[in-house]
Motif scaffolding. Structure first.
Motif, PDB file in Angstrom:
ATOM      1  N   SER A   1      -9.962  76.014  48.734  1.00 51.15           N
ATOM      2  CA  SER A   1     -10.534  74.674  48.889  1.00 51.15           C
ATOM      3  C   SER A   1      -9.915  73.684  47.907  1.00 51.15           C
ATOM      4  CB  SER A   1     -12.051  74.707  48.700  1.00 51.15           C
ATOM      5  OG  SER A   1     -12.656  75.486  49.706  1.00 51.15           O
ATOM      6  N   LYS A   2      -9.637  74.126  46.699  1.00 47.99           N
ATOM      7  CA  LYS A   2      -9.007  73.247  45.710  1.00 47.99           C
ATOM      8  C   LYS A   2      -7.667  72.749  46.238  1.00 47.99           C
ATOM      9  CE  LYS A   2      -8.214  71.137  41.813  1.00 47.99           C
ATOM     10  NZ  LYS A   2      -8.887  69.896  41.497  1.00 47.99           N
ATOM     11  N   VAL A   3      -6.891  73.631  46.833  1.00 55.36           N
ATOM     12  CA  VAL A   3      -5.621  73.227  47.432  1.00 55.36           C
ATOM     13  C   VAL A   3      -5.882  72.323  48.636  1.00 55.36           C
ATOM     14  CG1 VAL A   3      -3.515  74.034  48.552  1.00 55.36           C
ATOM     15  CG2 VAL A   3      -4.452  75.312  46.618  1.00 55.36           C
ATOM     16  N   GLY A   4      -6.921  72.644  49.404  1.00 59.30           N
ATOM     17  CA  GLY A   4      -7.245  71.884  50.612  1.00 59.30           C
ATOM     18  C   GLY A   4      -7.706  70.467  50.352  1.00 59.30           C
ATOM     19  N   VAL A   5      -8.362  70.211  49.220  1.00 60.24           N
ATOM     20  CA  VAL A   5      -8.850  68.859  48.932  1.00 60.24           C
ATOM     21  C   VAL A   5      -7.828  68.009  48.191  1.00 60.24           C
ATOM     22  CG1 VAL A   5     -11.288  69.521  48.915  1.00 60.24           C
ATOM     23  CG2 VAL A   5     -10.021  69.453  46.763  1.00 60.24           C
ATOM     24  N   LYS A   6      -6.684  68.573  47.918  1.00 66.37           N
ATOM     25  CA  LYS A   6      -5.679  67.870  47.111  1.00 66.37           C
ATOM     26  C   LYS A   6      -5.258  66.539  47.730  1.00 66.37           C
ATOM     27  CE  LYS A   6      -1.265  68.539  44.809  1.00 66.37           C
ATOM     28  NZ  LYS A   6      -0.151  69.439  44.574  1.00 66.37           N
ATOM     29  N   ASN A   7      -5.020  66.503  49.033  1.00 63.92           N
ATOM     30  CA  ASN A   7      -4.464  65.315  49.671  1.00 63.92           C
ATOM     31  C   ASN A   7      -5.407  64.622  50.652  1.00 63.92           C
ATOM     32  OD1 ASN A   7      -1.951  65.604  48.329  1.00 63.92           O
ATOM     33  ND2 ASN A   7      -1.395  67.194  49.798  1.00 63.92           N
ATOM     34  N   ILE A   8      -6.682  65.078  50.724  1.00 63.12           N
ATOM     35  CA  ILE A   8      -7.641  64.445  51.632  1.00 63.12           C
ATOM     36  C   ILE A   8      -8.973  64.271  50.913  1.00 63.12           C
ATOM     37  CG2 ILE A   8      -6.564  65.358  53.732  1.00 63.12           C
ATOM     38  CD1 ILE A   8      -8.816  67.434  53.864  1.00 63.12           C
ATOM     39  N   GLU A   9      -9.836  63.480  51.515  1.00 63.73           N
ATOM     40  CA  GLU A   9     -11.171  63.300  50.955  1.00 63.73           C
ATOM     41  C   GLU A   9     -11.939  64.617  51.017  1.00 63.73           C
ATOM     42  OE1 GLU A   9     -12.921  60.881  49.363  1.00 63.73           O
ATOM     43  OE2 GLU A   9     -10.918  60.027  49.193  1.00 63.73           O
TER      44      GLU A   9
ATOM     45  N   VAL B   1     -13.998  65.301  54.191  1.00 61.89           N
ATOM     46  CA  VAL B   1     -13.205  65.702  55.358  1.00 61.89           C
ATOM     47  C   VAL B   1     -12.894  67.196  55.270  1.00 61.89           C
ATOM     48  CG1 VAL B   1     -11.016  65.383  56.583  1.00 61.89           C
ATOM     49  CG2 VAL B   1     -12.224  63.399  55.651  1.00 61.89           C
ATOM     50  N   ALA B   2     -12.522  67.653  54.084  1.00 59.53           N
ATOM     51  CA  ALA B   2     -12.234  69.076  53.892  1.00 59.53           C
ATOM     52  C   ALA B   2     -13.462  69.926  54.203  1.00 59.53           C
ATOM     53  CB  ALA B   2     -11.767  69.328  52.454  1.00 59.53           C
ATOM     54  N   PHE B   3     -14.620  69.477  53.733  1.00 59.88           N
ATOM     55  CA  PHE B   3     -15.858  70.199  54.006  1.00 59.88           C
ATOM     56  C   PHE B   3     -16.170  70.215  55.494  1.00 59.88           C
ATOM     57  CE2 PHE B   3     -20.537  69.846  54.587  1.00 59.88           C
ATOM     58  CZ  PHE B   3     -20.828  71.173  54.363  1.00 59.88           C
ATOM     59  N   ALA B   4     -15.969  69.091  56.175  1.00 62.81           N
ATOM     60  CA  ALA B   4     -16.241  69.016  57.612  1.00 62.81           C
ATOM     61  C   ALA B   4     -15.373  69.990  58.392  1.00 62.81           C
ATOM     62  CB  ALA B   4     -16.034  67.584  58.113  1.00 62.81           C
ATOM     63  N   VAL B   5     -14.096  70.090  58.029  1.00 60.90           N
ATOM     64  CA  VAL B   5     -13.190  71.035  58.695  1.00 60.90           C
ATOM     65  C   VAL B   5     -13.689  72.464  58.498  1.00 60.90           C
ATOM     66  CG1 VAL B   5     -10.854  72.014  58.649  1.00 60.90           C
ATOM     67  CG2 VAL B   5     -11.172  69.526  58.593  1.00 60.90           C
ATOM     68  N   GLN B   6     -14.022  72.805  57.259  1.00 62.12           N
ATOM     69  CA  GLN B   6     -14.520  74.156  56.994  1.00 62.12           C
ATOM     70  C   GLN B   6     -15.834  74.422  57.719  1.00 62.12           C
ATOM     71  OE1 GLN B   6     -14.888  75.460  52.969  1.00 62.12           O
ATOM     72  NE2 GLN B   6     -12.681  75.422  52.604  1.00 62.12           N
TER      73      GLN B   6
ATOM     74  N   SER C   1     -20.028  70.208  45.752  1.00 65.01           N
ATOM     75  CA  SER C   1     -19.033  71.155  45.228  1.00 65.01           C
ATOM     76  C   SER C   1     -17.616  70.725  45.574  1.00 65.01           C
ATOM     77  CB  SER C   1     -19.282  72.561  45.776  1.00 65.01           C
ATOM     78  OG  SER C   1     -20.476  73.082  45.266  1.00 65.01           O
ATOM     79  N   PHE C   2     -17.413  70.263  46.798  1.00 65.11           N
ATOM     80  CA  PHE C   2     -16.087  69.809  47.207  1.00 65.11           C
ATOM     81  C   PHE C   2     -15.661  68.586  46.395  1.00 65.11           C
ATOM     82  CE2 PHE C   2     -16.183  72.865  50.454  1.00 65.11           C
ATOM     83  CZ  PHE C   2     -14.944  72.911  51.072  1.00 65.11           C
ATOM     84  N   GLN C   3     -16.599  67.675  46.141  1.00 65.50           N
ATOM     85  CA  GLN C   3     -16.271  66.500  45.327  1.00 65.50           C
ATOM     86  C   GLN C   3     -15.931  66.927  43.900  1.00 65.50           C
ATOM     87  OE1 GLN C   3     -15.684  63.521  46.404  1.00 65.50           O
ATOM     88  NE2 GLN C   3     -15.324  62.605  44.421  1.00 65.50           N
TER      89      GLN C   3
END
Length: 142
Positions: A20-28, A31-36, A82-84
Motif C-alpha cells: 500500500s505504501k508503494v501504491g499510494v506514492k503517486n495517487i490520493e 483512491v488507493a483505498f477504493a481500488v483495494q 491508515s492510507f492517509q
C-alpha cells in the motif's frame, strides 16, 4: 489454533502495508483505498460462495446487521485514515503506531464485553504501546 491465524493475519497486514505504501506514492490515498476495497469485496464474497455460506446471509438478524454495518463503516474510516497516514509518513512508523489499537481493543473488551484481563495482558499491552510510541516518534536518521 487461533494464534496461527492471528500470526498469518499479522504477516499479511505487514505485506499489505508495504504494498500500500508503494501504491499510494503517486495517487490520493482515498483512491488507493477504493481500488483495494473493490478487490476485498470481490474476494470476500467469492470465499463465502466457495464455502457454500451464501444462504446464511438471509439468516442474519436485525441486531447483527446493525453491528456488522457499524463495524463496516468504522473499518472504512480506519482504512481511510491508515492510507492517509501511509501517504504522509514512513511505513515502519505509521504501521507501528497504528498498533496502539491493541490498547484500545483491550479497553473496549474489558468495558463492553466484560472480558477479564491479567497483569500479563496489562504489562504486554503497555510494552507494545511503549514500543509503538518509541518507533513512531524516534528521530529519523535521514
Amino acid at each position: 489454533m487461533w494464534w496461527m491465524f492471528s500470526l498469518l493475519a499479522a504477516l499479511s497486514a505487514a505485506v499489505v502495508v508495504t504494498l500500500s505504501k508503494v501504491g499510494v506514492k503517486n495517487i490520493e490515498s482515498s483512491v488507493a483505498f477504493a481500488v483495494q476495497s473493490v478487490l476485498i469485496v470481490a474476494v470476500a464474497w467469492g470465499v463465502v460462495a466457495w464455502q457454500g455460506h451464501l444462504g446464511q446471509v438471509a439468516e442474519i438478524d436485525r441486531r447483527t446487521w446493525l453491528f456488522l454495518i457499524a463495524a463496516g463503516i468504522i473499518t472504512c474510516a480506519s482504512s481511510l485514515l491508515s492510507f492517509q497516514a501511509l501517504k504522509l509518513g514512513p511505513a515502519s512508523r505509521t504501521s507501528s503506531f497504528d498498533k496502539i489499537s491493541l490498547v484500545f481493543s483491550i479497553l473496549l473488551a474489558v468495558f463492553f464485553l466484560k472480558e477479564k484481563i491479567t497483569w500479563q495482558v496489562i504489562l504486554g499491552a503497555t510494552m507494545m504501546a511503549g514500543g509503538a510510541v518509541l518507533i513512531a516518534f524516534t528521530r529519523s536518521s535521514e
